[in-house]
Every structure is written in structure tokens, then in C-alpha cells.
Design a protein around this motif. Structure first.
Motif, PDB file in Angstrom:
ATOM      1  N   ASP A  85     -14.442 -50.024  -8.013  1.00 19.70           N
ATOM      2  CA  ASP A  85     -15.326 -51.042  -8.409  1.00 19.70           C
ATOM      3  C   ASP A  85     -15.299 -51.445  -9.817  1.00 19.70           C
ATOM      4  OD1 ASP A  85     -17.655 -52.609  -8.633  1.00 19.70           O
ATOM      5  OD2 ASP A  85     -19.086 -50.949  -8.131  1.00 19.70           O
ATOM      6  N   TYR A  98     -18.961 -43.147  -6.840  1.00 17.48           N
ATOM      7  CA  TYR A  98     -18.346 -43.086  -5.519  1.00 17.48           C
ATOM      8  C   TYR A  98     -19.074 -41.998  -4.610  1.00 17.48           C
ATOM      9  CZ  TYR A  98     -14.949 -45.889  -7.631  1.00 17.48           C
ATOM     10  OH  TYR A  98     -14.309 -47.206  -8.389  1.00 17.48           O
ATOM     11  N   GLN A 121     -22.175 -41.051  -4.688  1.00 17.30           N
ATOM     12  CA  GLN A 121     -23.326 -41.432  -4.370  1.00 17.30           C
ATOM     13  C   GLN A 121     -23.315 -42.349  -2.997  1.00 17.30           C
ATOM     14  OE1 GLN A 121     -25.141 -42.819  -8.314  1.00 17.30           O
ATOM     15  NE2 GLN A 121     -26.506 -41.169  -7.956  1.00 17.30           N
ATOM     16  N   ARG A 122     -22.382 -43.264  -3.173  1.00 22.92           N
ATOM     17  CA  ARG A 122     -22.256 -44.447  -2.144  1.00 22.92           C
ATOM     18  C   ARG A 122     -21.893 -43.776  -0.854  1.00 22.92           C
ATOM     19  NH1 ARG A 122     -19.249 -48.845  -6.308  1.00 22.92           N
ATOM     20  NH2 ARG A 122     -20.976 -48.446  -8.009  1.00 22.92           N
ATOM     21  N   ARG A 123     -20.845 -42.727  -0.962  1.00 20.32           N
ATOM     22  CA  ARG A 123     -20.293 -42.049   0.219  1.00 20.32           C
ATOM     23  C   ARG A 123     -21.554 -41.468   0.569  1.00 20.32           C
ATOM     24  NH1 ARG A 123     -18.131 -36.311   0.239  1.00 20.32           N
ATOM     25  NH2 ARG A 123     -20.383 -35.898  -0.427  1.00 20.32           N
ATOM     26  N   SER A 142     -24.736 -42.164   0.616  1.00 17.94           N
ATOM     27  CA  SER A 142     -25.697 -43.051   1.117  1.00 17.94           C
ATOM     28  C   SER A 142     -25.181 -43.381   2.501  1.00 17.94           C
ATOM     29  CB  SER A 142     -25.748 -44.181   0.178  1.00 17.94           C
ATOM     30  OG  SER A 142     -26.167 -43.982  -1.073  1.00 17.94           O
ATOM     31  N   TYR A 165     -16.017 -46.959   1.181  1.00 18.31           N
ATOM     32  CA  TYR A 165     -17.189 -47.198   0.669  1.00 18.31           C
ATOM     33  C   TYR A 165     -17.266 -47.746  -1.225  1.00 18.31           C
ATOM     34  CZ  TYR A 165     -15.945 -42.574  -0.050  1.00 18.31           C
ATOM     35  OH  TYR A 165     -15.256 -41.367  -0.304  1.00 18.31           O
ATOM     36  N   THR A 166     -16.273 -47.529  -1.787  1.00 15.13           N
ATOM     37  CA  THR A 166     -16.233 -47.154  -3.218  1.00 15.13           C
ATOM     38  C   THR A 166     -16.777 -48.709  -3.999  1.00 15.13           C
ATOM     39  OG1 THR A 166     -13.721 -47.397  -3.152  1.00 15.13           O
ATOM     40  CG2 THR A 166     -14.634 -45.195  -3.370  1.00 15.13           C
ATOM     41  N   LEU A 197     -18.809 -50.906  -3.128  1.00 16.42           N
ATOM     42  CA  LEU A 197     -20.130 -51.198  -2.609  1.00 16.42           C
ATOM     43  C   LEU A 197     -21.238 -50.822  -3.462  1.00 16.42           C
ATOM     44  CD1 LEU A 197     -19.753 -50.307   1.240  1.00 16.42           C
ATOM     45  CD2 LEU A 197     -19.282 -52.445   0.300  1.00 16.42           C
ATOM     46  N   THR A 198     -22.242 -51.712  -3.644  1.00 20.91           N
ATOM     47  CA  THR A 198     -23.461 -51.109  -4.275  1.00 20.91           C
ATOM     48  C   THR A 198     -24.282 -50.158  -3.188  1.00 20.91           C
ATOM     49  OG1 THR A 198     -24.963 -52.926  -3.492  1.00 20.91           O
ATOM     50  CG2 THR A 198     -23.634 -53.416  -5.385  1.00 20.91           C
ATOM     51  N   ILE A 199     -24.957 -49.455  -3.902  1.00 17.25           N
ATOM     52  CA  ILE A 199     -25.815 -48.531  -3.008  1.00 17.25           C
ATOM     53  C   ILE A 199     -26.752 -49.154  -2.059  1.00 17.25           C
ATOM     54  CG2 ILE A 199     -28.028 -46.845  -3.014  1.00 17.25           C
ATOM     55  CD1 ILE A 199     -25.458 -45.584  -4.011  1.00 17.25           C
ATOM     56  N   ALA A 259     -24.215 -50.186   0.761  1.00 16.04           N
ATOM     57  CA  ALA A 259     -23.912 -49.088   1.493  1.00 16.04           C
ATOM     58  C   ALA A 259     -25.132 -48.503   2.491  1.00 16.04           C
ATOM     59  CB  ALA A 259     -23.630 -47.697   0.512  1.00 16.04           C
TER      60      ALA A 259
END
Length: 499
Positions: A142, A397, A399-401, A403, A471-472, A474-476, A479
Motif C-alpha cells: 500500500d 496488513y 488488520q486488513r486481513r 477485517s 487484501y494489503t 485496501l483500506t479497512i 476490506a
């Protein structure tokens, strides 16, 4: 000895370095046991004492030993079974031990160089939609995570320190300052014993693969590739005139039992840290078997470590190159994956035998890596800002995963399975039995979600239906929204197929 209690093998002495403030006690313990296994002091299936026993003997917290055991378990050196204790699981070939004794290599500056005289395209959406913010094709670093003020500062520092010679006559293998910083980073964080002379700067991993293909492949040669695997690497080898041989992949990585011992096989291409696309990590036993095969076959191994820095359960695993006592592995990494894709700076660690031929090719083909970016990177790494960036990126990453996984668990009605989520930029989403992955991808596209089917990465392999979820980048919010959409699609997939 009481029944069920394991003695301390060879009295396992207190690991050196436990009083060294520069290294964690967990790291020292893991390294000591790992070395004992690789040197055959601890044979396969040897029972290890309990973490409580070792903690008391070594005068450290039990949690420290637990952490070291968990790390060794994730690396495949040991296995922990409830009710049966902990045992050594890695099998070390005799030839590895013999090579280890010969591999007390001279310092890098003392080594002498020697000169050595596509079937199915990726799913169309992949190349068109591979950009930040596009779920779930975005298997990218990102760029928003990079602090631009810091990057601009280091770009200025690099140019301020540059001499006219730096700006006009960079060596074919790249700027010396950057190569030294990369070598130091790899020694410290990836376990690779290398120096600046071993490192070559490229524009990225595909550029590295292309240079190696030009340097080692001859008419009639073949290259082993993973199936399923990275199709761009396959095309590069075929453009170099080599045939490609598909080798299956299972939960331990490439199936080493299927490696052919043929004189025409010049190399094997692997993604051991987080296999592309299945996401599995190659076990230690498989790594040692692959290295033994390369040594006996006088073949090269190209290690693509495209997202090896991003492990979410433990520290990044040591690279395959870190076990390379035969000097047969070319290690390929890229700042395009750790910083931002438009940077176009990668690197490789070359065996001594390949340095001259690769440098010769690099001179002819143009040395296309810009000097300014190299100088900025050298300053960025030496300041410690690169390590800080990696830590922040891992956290983001993760946190996004999480989510995405939370949304799938909430809305997916358990009509799927997940694997490969422990590391990297993506995980595998396995679909319910009978669901066609290409048809599912088409329905997802109608719902605004871009996916790649696993079948787009396979050639001969016959696997269950699945899709790759990146997913990396992406914003939360992205996601969560896309994860919810994907969850609803999974929950109603059977209904659509039955209709």
C-alpha cells in the motif's frame, strides 16, 4: 528416569547470547536448537524436554522457551503434539552435513569468481485491475503507508551525499552503499550470509528472473516450476528458450519426490516462504531435499521471496538461501513489494559462480535502475526507517486481513475454507464442493468484487475450486465492505447453482 519424561538431549547447554542485549532470548534459543538439528546433534524424531524443564535449566522465562518452540514449529523443525510432547521433525540429509563442514566460506571479498561457459494466460482481470484499492486483486504494497515526508528527506540526503562519480558511473551490479545496506539487512533479518559483492540491483523480481535465465539457460535446457504457480516466471523461461516442467505443490510446498534427475534440467523456480498462489510455506525437510537435489544435479534454485517479510504469526522465516551450503540458490527480493510498486528497484543474491556472467549481461542490456532511487534507498535503510516501515506495514496488513476474515465468518455461512492466511499479501479461499471457480469469479465481478480463480494458475494440477484473495492495498473500509459482499456471495453460492 520417570516414565513420559524426556531427558535433555546431549545435555543441551545454555544457548550462547542469552545475555546479549542486541538479540532476544527467544531468538538465541531458537537458533541454538535449529543449529543442533541441522548439525545432526538432534536427530529426527528425537524427543525434546518440556519448555518448563528448559526454562528452569537455562534460567529464562517459560514463555520465552514457548515462543522459541512455536517459531521452530512454524519453520518445520519440530512438531508439538498434545499428550506426546515435542519432537524433532526435520530430516537432515547426510550430504547437507558434509557440505556444512566445507561451507566455512572465506569472507566475501576473498572469493574468486568463475565464469560458466506460455500455455494459459492469467485471468484477464489480474493485469488490468492490479492496483491499490481494487478488492481483491490488490496483492500490492500500500503506497499510502509510506511516509512521503520521510522518503523525500532520504531522497535529498542521497543526492546531497552523491559524488559526480556516483551519478555517472555506477557499477553494473548497483550502488555500493545500497548493496551493503541490503546485505546487512539480509544477514540480520533473513539469515542469509552474504556481502555487498553478492548483491545485484535489478528493477524487480521479474527482471532478476530474466537475467538469471539469460545467464544459465542454454538451448535444450528445462526449468522446473511449481504447479500451480507464477505464470509470468513460466513465460520468462519460455522466452529464454527453455522448456518448463510442472512439479506439483502440496501442503509442504513443492513435492521434492517428483523432482526429476535429468541432465537437461538447469534450474528450479520456487516461492518457498508463501507459495504463489496456495500460500503454503515449504517445510524444512523439503527445503533440505531441494538443496540436495540442486547440488547433485548441478542445477540452480531461483528463490522468489516476493512477500517473505510479511509473517503475521511470528518473525519472518529464514530464507531458503540461509540453508544454502552448496551455493546453488539465487535469492530474489524486491522493494516494489515492501514500499510501492512504482519504485522499480529489486535485488538478488548471486552464487559466486554466477556473478561474472550476470554482470556481463547487465552491462549489455543497459543497467536500467536509476541512481537517485538507489541512493535514497541506501539512506532509508541505514537510518532504520525501512525497518520501521516494515513493522508498521505488517500491523496494517494484519488488520486488513482480519477485517476480511471477520466479514467472511459473519456472512459466509461456513461455506468456504481458508488457507495461507498466516503471511503475505493474499490467502486462498476454497469454495464449496461442486462450485466452479470461474463461474464464481464472474458472479463476484457482477457484484463489484475482482477475484482470480485458482484454475488460472494451474497447468496440469487438479485441485479443488478456489479463488485468490488479496487484501494489503485496501483500506479497512474497503476490506470490510468487499468482505461483506464476498461473504454474501459465498452464503448464496449453492442457491445460485441449484437454481
Amino acid at each position: 528416569m520417570p516414565r513420559g519424561k524426556a531427558s535433555i538431549p546431549l545435555d543441551l547447554p545454555r544457548p550462547p547470547g542469552l545475555s546479549d542485549d542486541t538479540r532476544s532470548k527467544q531468538e538465541c534459543i531458537a537458533e541454538a536448537i535449529r543449529d543442533a538439528i541441522l548439525n545432526r546433534l538432534l536427530a529426527g524424531d528425537t524427543a525434546l524436554p518440556s519448555t518448563r524443564t528448559l526454562a528452569e535449566r537455562w534460567r529464562v522465562a517459560r514463555g520465552t522457551v514457548e515462543g522459541a518452540f512455536d517459531r521452530l514449529c512454524s519453520e518445520g523443525y519440530i512438531v508439538r503434539t498434545r499428550g506426546s510432547g515435542t519432537r524433532v521433525s526435520a530430516v537432515v540429509p547426510d550430504t547437507y552435513l558434509a557440505s556444512s563442514e566445507q561451507a566455512q566460506r572465506a569472507p566475501v571479498h576473498e572469493r574468486k569468481d568463475t565464469v560458466v561457459a506460455s500455455r494459459e494466460r492469467p485471468y484477464p482481470a489480474a493485469e488490468n485491475a492490479a492496483q491499490a484499492g481494487v478488492p481483491f486483486i490488490a496483492r500490492l504494497a500500500d503506497p499510502d503507508l509510506l511516509r512521503m515526508r520521510s522518503w523525500r528527506k532520504h531522497a535529498g540526503i542521497g543526492l546531497t551525499r552523491a559524488t559526480p562519480a556516483d551519478l555517472s558511473s555506477t557499477l553494473p551490479q548497483g550502488d555500493g552503499q545500497l548493496r551493503e545496506q541490503i546485505a546487512e539487512y539480509l544477514r540480520k533479518f533473513r539469515g542469509i550470509p552474504c556481502g555487498a559483492d553478492d548483491v545485484f540491483i535489478t528493477t524487480g523480481i521479474r527482471n532478476s528472473i530474466d537475467l538469471i535465465a539469460r545467464a544459465v539457460l542454454r538451448p535444450g535446457n528445462a526449468v522446473l516450476i511449481e504447479d500451480p504457480g507464477y505464470s509470468s516466471a513460466q513465460r520468462i523461461f519460455e522466452l529464454a528458450g527453455a522448456a518448463t516442467i510442472d512439479i506439483p505443490v502440496d501442503r509442504e510446498g513443492i513435492e521434492t519426490a517428483a523432482l526429476p534427475r535429468r541432465s537437461d534440467v538447469a534450474a528450479a523456480y520456487v516461492t518457498p516462504a508463501h507459495q504463489s498462489p496456495l500460500g503454503v510455506t515449504m517445510s524444512v525437510s523439503r527445503r533440505l531435499e531441494l538443496l540436495e537435489w540442486a547440488s547433485q544435479s548441478h542445477a540452480w534454485i531461483i528463490e522468489d521471496d516476493y512477500d517473505g517479510e510479511f509473517s503475521y504469526q511470528a518473525a519472518p522465516l529464514p530464507a531458503l538461501k540461509s540453508l544454502d551450503v552448496h551455493d546453488r540458490v539465487v535469492y530474489c527480493g524486491s522493494f516494489n513489494k515492501t514500499l510501492f510498486s512504482g519504485l522499480r528497484v529489486g535485488f538478488m543474491v548471486l552464487p559466486a559462480e554466477l556473478r561474472v556472467p550476470v554482470a556481463t549481461i547487465w552491462r549489455v542490456t543497459g543497467r536500467s535502475v536509476a541512481v537517485a532511487e538507489q541512493l535514497a534507498l541506501a539512506s532509508f535503510i541505514s537510518s532504520g526507517d525501512f525497518a520501521k516501515h516494515l513493522r508498521a506495514s505488517r500491523h496494517a496488513y494484519l488488520q486488513r486481513r482480519n477485517s476480511v476474515l471477520q466479514q467472511l465468518a459473519r456472512y459466509g455461512n461456513d461455506r468456504y475454507a481458508i488457507s495461507g492466511e498466516h503471511a503475505g499479501f493474499h490467502f486462498m479461499l476454497w469454495l464449496a464442493n461442486g462450485v466452479d471457480d470461474r463461474a464464481f469469479v464472474a458472479r463476484a465481478a457482477q457484484a463489484g468484487v475482482a477475484l482470480q480463480p485458482l484454475s488460472a494458475f494451474t497447468r496440469k494440477a487438479v485441485l479443488s475450486s478456489g479463488v485468490v484473495v488479496g487484501y494489503t492495498a485496501l483500506t479497512i473500509a474497503q476490506a470490510l465492505h468487499a468482505g461483506k459482499t464476498l461473504g454474501h456471495l459465498l452464503a448464496h453460492t449453492g442457491d445460485c447453482d441449484d437454481a
